[in-house]
Write an enzyme that holds these catalytic residues in place. Structure first.
Site, PDB file in Angstrom:
ATOM      1  N   ASP A   8      -3.588 -11.906  -3.402  1.00 57.45           N
ATOM      2  CA  ASP A   8      -3.143 -12.036  -4.792  1.00 57.45           C
ATOM      3  C   ASP A   8      -2.455 -13.399  -4.930  1.00 57.45           C
ATOM      4  OD1 ASP A   8      -0.542 -11.802  -3.807  1.00 57.45           O
ATOM      5  OD2 ASP A   8       0.015 -10.092  -5.059  1.00 57.45           O
ATOM      6  N   CYS A  65      -0.452 -10.811   0.345  1.00 57.81           N
ATOM      7  CA  CYS A  65       0.255 -10.843  -0.941  1.00 57.81           C
ATOM      8  C   CYS A  65       1.622 -11.457  -0.650  1.00 57.81           C
ATOM      9  CB  CYS A  65       0.322  -9.465  -1.601  1.00 57.81           C
ATOM     10  SG  CYS A  65       1.297  -8.219  -0.737  1.00 57.81           S
ATOM     11  N   THR A  67       4.648 -10.166   0.040  1.00 61.74           N
ATOM     12  CA  THR A  67       5.286  -9.586   1.227  1.00 61.74           C
ATOM     13  C   THR A  67       4.273  -9.065   2.236  1.00 61.74           C
ATOM     14  OG1 THR A  67       5.301  -7.440   0.138  1.00 61.74           O
ATOM     15  CG2 THR A  67       7.298  -8.797  -0.091  1.00 61.74           C
ATOM     16  N   HIS A  98      -3.372  -1.397  20.494  1.00 67.67           N
ATOM     17  CA  HIS A  98      -3.070   0.021  20.381  1.00 67.67           C
ATOM     18  C   HIS A  98      -3.662   0.680  19.136  1.00 67.67           C
ATOM     19  CE1 HIS A  98       0.683  -0.020  23.250  1.00 67.67           C
ATOM     20  NE2 HIS A  98      -0.407  -0.560  23.792  1.00 67.67           N
ATOM     21  N   HIS A 133      -5.234   5.393  23.526  1.00 69.77           N
ATOM     22  CA  HIS A 133      -5.075   4.913  22.146  1.00 69.77           C
ATOM     23  C   HIS A 133      -6.251   5.320  21.267  1.00 69.77           C
ATOM     24  CE1 HIS A 133      -1.572   2.842  23.493  1.00 69.77           C
ATOM     25  NE2 HIS A 133      -2.282   2.217  24.433  1.00 69.77           N
TER      26      HIS A 133
HETATM   27  C1  RB5 Z   1       3.610 -10.126  -6.691  1.00 73.62           C
HETATM   28  O1  RB5 Z   1       4.636 -10.764  -7.345  1.00 73.62           O
HETATM   29  C2  RB5 Z   1       4.124  -9.324  -5.503  1.00 73.62           C
HETATM   30  O2  RB5 Z   1       4.674  -8.138  -5.957  1.00 73.62           O
HETATM   31  C3  RB5 Z   1       3.005  -9.056  -4.540  1.00 73.62           C
HETATM   32  O3  RB5 Z   1       2.485 -10.271  -4.094  1.00 73.62           O
HETATM   33  C4  RB5 Z   1       3.351  -8.292  -3.275  1.00 73.62           C
HETATM   34  O4  RB5 Z   1       4.415  -8.854  -2.610  1.00 73.62           O
HETATM   35  C5  RB5 Z   1       3.460  -6.828  -3.425  1.00 73.62           C
HETATM   36  O5  RB5 Z   1       3.647  -6.073  -2.470  1.00 73.62           O
END
Ligand code: RB5
Length: 148
Positions: A8, A65, A67, A98, A133
């Site tokens: 994203d 994304c 995080t 694993h 595993h």
């Molecule tokens: C987008 O702003 C953010 O929420 C997305 O990139 C991600 O971190 C969501 O888990």
């Protein structure tokens, strides 16, 4: 080896860096977007990458994304996907050895590009250990088909 890449807007920049890095290594890529840094919805991209791996268009995938959390959850909703969110080399190693992870998730706002590329290297070069595993990985898929 063909790798599906999807991100994203929070992962777009890192996706582009990974793309250049893997192409330089001669690795074939399937870039599923996003193609610009505009605001998009990570579930669409996690799903697309998971499906590309499951239908054989790619051998494994990398989703990114901000995080790494949202897009890893999305990829893991695709039956057969074992997506591992990794923030260290050790996690990437264990995800392969694993968990036999078939998709790597990264956080574009969490990792330095240098660490992210090292994680990608470990993920793509580490083999599944199998043995005990394998049984645990099989159990994961029993959850999907309601037999656990
Ligand atoms: C987008 O702003 C953010 O929420 C997305 O990139 C991600 O971190 C969501 O888990």
């Amino acid at each position: 080896m063909k790798i599906a890449l999807a991100a994203d807007h929070g992962g777009y920049e890192l996706k582009e860096k990974i793309k250049v890095y893997l192409l330089q290594k001669g690795i074939e890529l399937l870039d599923l977007g996003c193609n610009i840094g505009d605001s998009v919805d990570y579930p669409n991209y996690g799903k697309a990458c998971g499906e590309a791996v499951m239908n054989g268009e790619a051998d494994s995938g990398i989703v990114i994304c901000g995080t790494g959390i949202g897009i890893s959850i999305a990829a893991n909703k695709v039956k057969g996907i074992r997506c591992a969110l990794c923030t260290s080399l050790f996690m990437a190693e264990m995800a392969r050895k694993h968990n036999n992870a078939n998709v790597l998730a990264l956080g574009g706002r969490i990792l330095t590009p240098e660490l992210a590329l090292d994680i990608v290297d470990v993920f793509l070069t580490t083999e599944f250990e199998g043995g005990r595993h394998q049984h645990r990985v099989d159990l994961l898929h029993c959850i999907e088909n309601g037999t656990l």
